[in-house]
Structure formats: structure tokens, C-alpha cells
Scaffold this motif. Sequence first.
Motif, mmCIF file in Angstrom:
data_model
loop_
_atom_site.group_PDB
_atom_site.id
_atom_site.type_symbol
_atom_site.label_atom_id
_atom_site.label_comp_id
_atom_site.label_asym_id
_atom_site.label_seq_id
_atom_site.Cartn_x
_atom_site.Cartn_y
_atom_site.Cartn_z
ATOM 1 N N PRO A 38 27.948 100.023 20.941
ATOM 2 C CA PRO A 38 28.199 100.968 22.042
ATOM 3 C C PRO A 38 29.394 100.599 22.908
ATOM 4 C CG PRO A 38 26.216 99.671 22.464
ATOM 5 C CD PRO A 38 26.606 99.411 21.049
ATOM 6 N N ASP A 39 29.842 99.332 22.856
ATOM 7 C CA ASP A 39 31.021 98.916 23.612
ATOM 8 C C ASP A 39 32.300 98.950 22.768
ATOM 9 O OD1 ASP A 39 30.171 98.294 26.331
ATOM 10 O OD2 ASP A 39 28.949 96.727 25.426
ATOM 11 N N PHE A 40 32.195 99.523 21.569
ATOM 12 C CA PHE A 40 33.385 99.635 20.715
ATOM 13 C C PHE A 40 34.459 100.471 21.409
ATOM 14 C CE2 PHE A 40 35.471 102.491 17.508
ATOM 15 C CZ PHE A 40 36.378 101.556 17.037
ATOM 16 N N TYR A 41 35.684 99.952 21.352
ATOM 17 C CA TYR A 41 36.808 100.669 21.964
ATOM 18 C C TYR A 41 38.102 100.083 21.415
ATOM 19 C CZ TYR A 41 39.466 103.092 25.632
ATOM 20 O OH TYR A 41 40.325 103.918 26.321
ATOM 21 N N ILE A 42 39.088 100.929 21.171
ATOM 22 C CA ILE A 42 40.426 100.472 20.767
ATOM 23 C C ILE A 42 41.349 100.645 21.961
ATOM 24 C CG2 ILE A 42 42.312 100.721 19.127
ATOM 25 C CD1 ILE A 42 40.365 101.913 17.138
ATOM 26 N N TYR A 43 42.026 99.573 22.353
ATOM 27 C CA TYR A 43 42.790 99.541 23.601
ATOM 28 C C TYR A 43 44.267 99.862 23.380
ATOM 29 C CZ TYR A 43 38.643 97.492 25.671
ATOM 30 O OH TYR A 43 37.367 97.292 26.130
ATOM 31 N N ASN A 44 44.911 100.215 24.484
ATOM 32 C CA ASN A 44 46.361 100.453 24.459
ATOM 33 C C ASN A 44 46.994 99.804 25.696
ATOM 34 O OD1 ASN A 44 45.499 102.294 26.457
ATOM 35 N ND2 ASN A 44 47.221 103.676 26.038
ATOM 36 N N ASP A 45 46.527 98.607 26.019
ATOM 37 C CA ASP A 45 47.023 97.929 27.216
ATOM 38 C C ASP A 45 47.827 96.689 26.859
ATOM 39 O OD1 ASP A 45 45.055 96.213 26.329
ATOM 40 O OD2 ASP A 45 43.680 96.573 27.988
ATOM 41 N N VAL A 46 48.446 96.102 27.875
ATOM 42 C CA VAL A 46 49.204 94.857 27.722
ATOM 43 C C VAL A 46 48.745 93.901 28.815
ATOM 44 C CG1 VAL A 46 51.484 93.769 27.851
ATOM 45 C CG2 VAL A 46 51.209 95.969 26.674
ATOM 46 N N VAL A 47 48.373 92.700 28.424
ATOM 47 C CA VAL A 47 47.953 91.663 29.367
ATOM 48 C C VAL A 47 48.983 90.537 29.319
ATOM 49 C CG1 VAL A 47 46.188 89.949 29.927
ATOM 50 C CG2 VAL A 47 45.512 92.238 29.152
ATOM 51 N N VAL A 48 49.459 90.147 30.491
ATOM 52 C CA VAL A 48 50.457 89.066 30.588
ATOM 53 C C VAL A 48 49.825 87.899 31.325
ATOM 54 C CG1 VAL A 48 52.765 88.415 31.353
ATOM 55 C CG2 VAL A 48 52.294 90.793 30.676
ATOM 56 N N ARG A 49 49.820 86.749 30.679
ATOM 57 C CA ARG A 49 49.323 85.522 31.305
ATOM 58 C C ARG A 49 50.526 84.656 31.668
ATOM 59 N NH1 ARG A 49 43.470 84.015 28.881
ATOM 60 N NH2 ARG A 49 43.423 83.113 30.992
ATOM 61 N N HIS A 50 50.647 84.332 32.957
ATOM 62 C CA HIS A 50 51.781 83.556 33.459
ATOM 63 C C HIS A 50 51.467 82.064 33.424
ATOM 64 C CE1 HIS A 50 54.177 86.966 35.157
ATOM 65 N NE2 HIS A 50 52.991 87.561 35.081
ATOM 66 N N PRO A 51 52.503 81.227 33.382
ATOM 67 C CA PRO A 51 52.278 79.776 33.359
ATOM 68 C C PRO A 51 51.496 79.274 34.569
ATOM 69 C CG PRO A 51 54.559 80.278 32.774
ATOM 70 C CD PRO A 51 53.936 81.554 33.240
ATOM 71 N N ASP A 52 51.624 79.962 35.717
ATOM 72 C CA ASP A 52 50.908 79.525 36.919
ATOM 73 C C ASP A 52 49.464 80.033 36.960
ATOM 74 O OD1 ASP A 52 51.215 82.202 37.466
ATOM 75 O OD2 ASP A 52 52.490 81.941 39.227
ATOM 76 N N GLY A 53 49.016 80.716 35.889
ATOM 77 C CA GLY A 53 47.641 81.192 35.824
ATOM 78 C C GLY A 53 47.459 82.645 36.204
ATOM 79 N N ARG A 54 48.495 83.270 36.775
ATOM 80 C CA ARG A 54 48.367 84.682 37.147
ATOM 81 C C ARG A 54 48.181 85.556 35.914
ATOM 82 N NH1 ARG A 54 52.617 87.155 38.855
ATOM 83 N NH2 ARG A 54 54.085 85.522 38.205
ATOM 84 N N VAL A 55 47.472 86.658 36.121
ATOM 85 C CA VAL A 55 47.236 87.630 35.057
ATOM 86 C C VAL A 55 47.707 88.994 35.536
ATOM 87 C CG1 VAL A 55 45.479 88.845 33.708
ATOM 88 C CG2 VAL A 55 45.288 86.372 34.069
ATOM 89 N N GLU A 56 48.507 89.656 34.718
ATOM 90 C CA GLU A 56 48.922 91.042 34.980
ATOM 91 C C GLU A 56 48.415 91.919 33.853
ATOM 92 O OE1 GLU A 56 52.975 91.782 37.095
ATOM 93 O OE2 GLU A 56 53.289 90.285 35.524
ATOM 94 N N ILE A 57 47.999 93.125 34.198
ATOM 95 C CA ILE A 57 47.484 94.054 33.196
ATOM 96 C C ILE A 57 48.173 95.401 33.369
ATOM 97 C CG2 ILE A 57 45.432 95.179 32.257
ATOM 98 C CD1 ILE A 57 43.791 92.900 33.562
ATOM 99 N N PHE A 58 48.717 95.932 32.274
ATOM 100 C CA PHE A 58 49.427 97.205 32.302
ATOM 101 C C PHE A 58 48.715 98.206 31.404
ATOM 102 C CE2 PHE A 58 52.670 93.931 33.040
ATOM 103 C CZ PHE A 58 53.198 94.358 34.250
ATOM 104 N N GLY A 59 48.618 99.439 31.897
ATOM 105 C CA GLY A 59 48.055 100.531 31.124
ATOM 106 C C GLY A 59 49.110 101.583 30.833
ATOM 107 N N TYR A 60 48.799 102.475 29.895
ATOM 108 C CA TYR A 60 49.779 103.459 29.435
ATOM 109 C C TYR A 60 49.089 104.774 29.079
ATOM 110 C CZ TYR A 60 52.381 99.140 28.859
ATOM 111 O OH TYR A 60 52.972 97.919 29.087
#
Length: 381
Positions: free
Chosen positions: A113-135
Motif C-alpha cells: 500500500p505504500d508503493f510509489y514511484i518518485y520524481n524528486d531529488v534529495v541533496v545531502r551536504h557535507p555539513d549534514g544538511r538535507v535539501e529536497i526538490f520536487g517537480y
Amino acid sequence: MTGADDETDETDEHDDETEAEADPPPPVSQEQFLEWRSPRFGAANPESMTNPVWVWLVESGFNAWKANKLLDGPSALGAGPGWCFERFGRSTTELPDGRTVLVAGEHEDHYDPDFYIYNDVVVRHPDGRVEIFGYPREVFPPTDFHSATLVGDRIILIGNLGYPRERNPGHTQVLALELETFAVREVVTSGDPPGWIHEHTATLAENGRAILVQRGKLDRGEDSSLVENIDEWRLDLETWQWTRLTERRWPRRELRRSDGRPNHLWEYQQAGWFRSVGWEKDLQEQLASLTEELGTEPDLALAEQLFRPSVAHEALADDDDAHDTVRIMVEGVLVRFVNTLYAVQMTVEGDLPQETVGAIAGELRDRLTALENTPYELHEL
């Protein structure tokens, strides 16, 4: 791909409770979780979708089911799939500046039921920050099992499995992810593309002037099975023209149950393994299940000889990277058998007499018919 077990016992439930008690409290509120529990498309190219819930799921590695349980969210059966960073078919690209770019992928498969195909981009920075982009979907379709090749200040994304209704046999999806802005754009190509390809390899070649695509699987449409890609293609990064580098005319056959139902080769394999390790209780349970499903007593001896034809051959060691593949050598030519849920595909990697190919395939059809207690059909690929 694997799914959660359908059955649990008291021990499993106790283990789940113990595990949940050991987890630290979620760093988000239930209100925040409910706001962001579901995946969604972006409204811009890109749209920043960084939020506490998704960042927590990226950092914790918790899947959607566990996150939903920890925060007492609604069942995915009614509310739809939850956002999840536990994925298959996701690409990972390390950038020279230390960032890691993780693109799309899928969680589980259609039965979950949690099946899903994504279209996002996740960026992990060296300092630990996380950015997430959608389209938007029309800019970046749901994508999985693609390749990602770093070319200067772009990542070239080639291929896609995607949802069955959104596949385009004969076409090869090529996208460019711009690393300065994280915008995604379609790359219009020409020439002779591989087709709807996924699970392939893509290698930067010719001092960065081209990408070489090899292996993988193709969806050729017309209700046919996914087939192995046995050829190689070159994508010119200046002209964006595809060139087919090989056209191997290897004999290929596919065997399927006449009734279109899935086969039981995995269950046979499990039974054989239970017997080899002496797990008598598990073996008897598996044999009983097979007997009920097949309507006859399963033949483990025949199953063990399924890919050992009567023609003279040499059995080769299993390939650790291809658990679903059996290889033999016949007259100096490699013959591969690939198991899927609905078919067995046979590929002869070279020249064998037609009568030899026919004998191997025909005997395999007869053995599958006996094992499954139902007729099998043999087709050329």
C-alpha cells in the motif's frame, strides 16, 4: 524487491513493540507528520520541498510504515502511500564538492500500500544538511531504475521503468539535472535509441564526449515480457544522437504458462534449499503448499535438473550478481536461463545448430510443464 510478510506471530509483535520503544521520539509533531506524510508533485521546476518530516525520514532511514506507526497516522490502505526514502532503483551521484545527489526511485512494489514511484531529488551536504526538490509530473515523470552520469555541471539521467501505463516502448527517456539550479529538462535525442530501458549501466566514454549504455532490461510493449538488453548503444553528448553499436542475433526463447499465471520456481527453489540445510518442518510446509497449488506432488528431483539439458553441456558456477540466472556451456557457447515470476527466458550467446537450440528449449518446456502440472508455451523473442 521484497515486501513485508503477510503473517505475524506474537513474537514478531513483541519485537516490533520493543523496537518502537527503543527508537528515540520523532523530532516532528503529529500535526507536521499529517501535513507531509504523503508524496506529492512539485509546482515549479524545481520547487523546494524541504520539510522536517521528509528530512527526518531521510536521516532516520525509517520506512513509511514505521513512520506512520510511530506517529499514529492513517492507514495507507485508505489514505494512500506515505512518503518514504527507503527505495529501490534510486541513483546516487557523488559530486566533487562533497555533496551527494540522490534521484527518485520507488518504494516496494505494486502489492504494497505504500508503493510509489518518485520524481524528486534529495541533496545531502557535507555539513549534514538535507535539501529536497520536487517537480511537476510533466517535467520529471516518476522514475526508477535509471542511470545517472555526471557530465560537467549536469547529471544525465537515462532510462526509466516507471508505471506500466506511462511507459513508451521504443523511446528512451533522457533528462538533464542542472546542478546550479536543480532544474530538470528533457533532452531531445535522435538516431537509434535502445528503447524503454532500465537497470542498465551508463559509462562516460571518449573523454566525456559520449555515454555508453549496456545491459539492463527493455519493455518492448505489445503485452510482451521485459527482455534483457543484449546490445550496446552510444549517446553523443554534443549532438544527442543515439548510435547502435551492436546487433547481436543470438537465439532467444521465452517459456510461459499457457494460462498466463505466475510460475512456482521460487517455491521449488526454497523447498530445495530447506532440504539442503535440513529444515524438515519448513520443507514439509513448503511441499504441502506446493501440492495444494499445483494439484500434484512436487518433483524436487526434476526441479534440480530443470536447467541441465540432455545435450552435452558444462554447468557453470552461479553468478553472485544474478541470483535468478543459471548458466551452462554447450559446444563452447554460453547459454543463460533467466527466471522471472511469469517466464523463463533462454539466451544463446553465440552460434549453435538450430536443432540443438530447439532440443534445449523443447526439453525445458516439457520439464516446466511437468513441474507446474500445466501446459507451457514456447516463443521466440
